[in-house]
Write an enzyme that holds these catalytic residues in place. Structure first.
Site, PDB file in Angstrom:
ATOM      1  N   ASP A  53       5.660  63.988 -10.289  1.00  0.00           N
ATOM      2  CA  ASP A  53       7.089  63.665 -10.323  1.00  0.00           C
ATOM      3  C   ASP A  53       7.357  62.282 -10.904  1.00  0.00           C
ATOM      4  OD1 ASP A  53       8.424  65.857  -9.361  1.00  0.00           O
ATOM      5  OD2 ASP A  53       8.244  65.277  -7.256  1.00  0.00           O
ATOM      6  N   TYR A 111      -5.420  63.709  -3.807  1.00  0.00           N
ATOM      7  CA  TYR A 111      -4.269  62.824  -3.911  1.00  0.00           C
ATOM      8  C   TYR A 111      -4.461  61.655  -2.945  1.00  0.00           C
ATOM      9  CZ  TYR A 111      -1.156  65.815  -6.698  1.00  0.00           C
ATOM     10  OH  TYR A 111      -0.571  66.537  -7.709  1.00  0.00           O
TER      11      TYR A 111
END
Lengths: 253, 253
Positions: A53, A111
């Site tokens: 994003d 992540y």
């Protein structure tokens, strides 16, 4: 045509996310524009392991694309770097098997999420961390992370906008790095896949557990209710990094 | 009126330097605008120890100003922080003696300069370091730093635009921090004062010495010739930090 698998780092601050969008600065658009320069105008469509994003960073994003020509992989990396702005850097690459796809062949991803602590945001970390001003009981977070590991329905941890029906994911490891505590903590998640905004919603929930605003075992309840409204908060994009993507070794020449 | 001495950190990336300029975003303008909000419109003029350039950062800039009112120093810090953008942070403050002036009372300053090494700029450090891609002989830099220490005429190391006649400054210490070598090196200079762009020109010269492009003792020649054209390069603003400012202890209540 030659298929390349390249690893790329970027500071996501300036970009409207990875995915190409008309008239907006994106990572994909920037890389595809460079590839079109190299092909003298022939468009090249690339695929990424994770479509990060706006404001999200990458330490080891992986992309793949078919290129009309046969340049050695290290030359491809060098050529692309010479065309990149200073906030995108290719750090490695190989020529892959012809049907390699960086997104669909990925076996798993890591992540990381960095959280700066303390009353105020550090001016030098504001673009590279999330921020949490409240006192944390790290042992509560450690306990909650044990509930994250395993195979669960993560529907409560998906932002609207996700398009994948199956909400079940497996988290192999979920760790807390306290090396820089009390200035900062870092979450590290290794899973087979992640729903839209899943890491950021999990981190916000873990911080609420750490500050006593939620029950230590609230993840178990959230797996049951499968209701995004119950998880509520999303940690900011600035703290999130796509660290590493795993593939079966047979994908690479 | 009460005179405050406040310590402030900032990420200089977004700003056209410290000094107020009409219609441009500056650190001074941002702080003075906040002070004018606190005084309900009465303008407050502040003075800074060092007027950092566009893109230069501060870890311990010191400012002073006379304020119409008598707020405890910690309340002043808190009030200003509530009005600051996330890239400016007040980290401390005291009420000073009435004639205190952050610029003219300074006895000395420490500047740091971070240089990222390696072929490419790290995407996450590009705004917070300079960058030098060539191999360095650190022992040559260490030797050259010994020539920096002491009292010298630094006219060769002043960019045009400097207004002070006397070009003689005393450097008390000039150190090289190699903790993060080979990813990064850091220069630390403690002096009684610095000419315009002096640290950035000295760093560029030291890097040329380290890569063998200049004689190890070229600083001695440059002190003699007093000619800016001979020093030539200026390291980029992004690597420079105003770290600390020293005052006689009697200035503070």
């Amino acid at each position: 045509m030659t298929v390349y698998k390249l690893t790329v780092q970027y500071d996501g601050t300036r970009y409207h996310g990875f995915q190409r969008q008309p008239n907006l600065l994106t990572i994909q658009g920037t890389i595809e524009k460079a590839l079109a320069i190299m092909t003298k105008g022939q468009p090249v469509n690339l695929v990424a392991a994770g479509r990060t994003d706006a404001g999200v960073h990458a330490l080891g994003q992986v992309i793949s694309f078919a290129y009309p020509g046969n340049i050695p992989a290290d030359k491809m990396v060098k050529a692309l770097n010479s065309l990149m702005p200073r906030d995108i850097l290719f750090v490695g690459g190989v020529i892959a098997v012809p049907d390699f796809n960086a997104r669909f062949d990925a076996l798993g991803k890591i992540y990381e999420y960095r959280v700066a602590l303390g009353r105020y945001t550090n001016p030098f970390l504001r673009l590279y961390t999330g921020h949490y001003p409240f006192a944390l009981d790290l042992s509560k977070i450690q306990t909650a992370l044990l509930d994250v590991i395993g195979t669960h329905n993560f529907a409560s941890f998906e932002a609207s906008g996700g398009v994948i029906r199956n909400k079940v994911r497996t988290i192999y490891t979920a760790d807390l790095d306290t090396t820089n505590y009390p200035q900062e903590i870092k979450f590290i998640f290794h899973g087979d896949g992640f729903l839209y905004n899943m890491v950021r919603i999990m981190v916000a929930t873990l911080l609420e557990i750490g500050s006593g605003r939620r029950d230590v075992h609230d993840f178990l309840r959230l797996y049951q209710v499968q209701d995004r409204q119950q998880a509520r908060l999303t940690a900011p994009a600035s703290g999130l990094y796509l660290k590493k993507v795993f593939y079966p070794s047979s994908n690479i020449d």
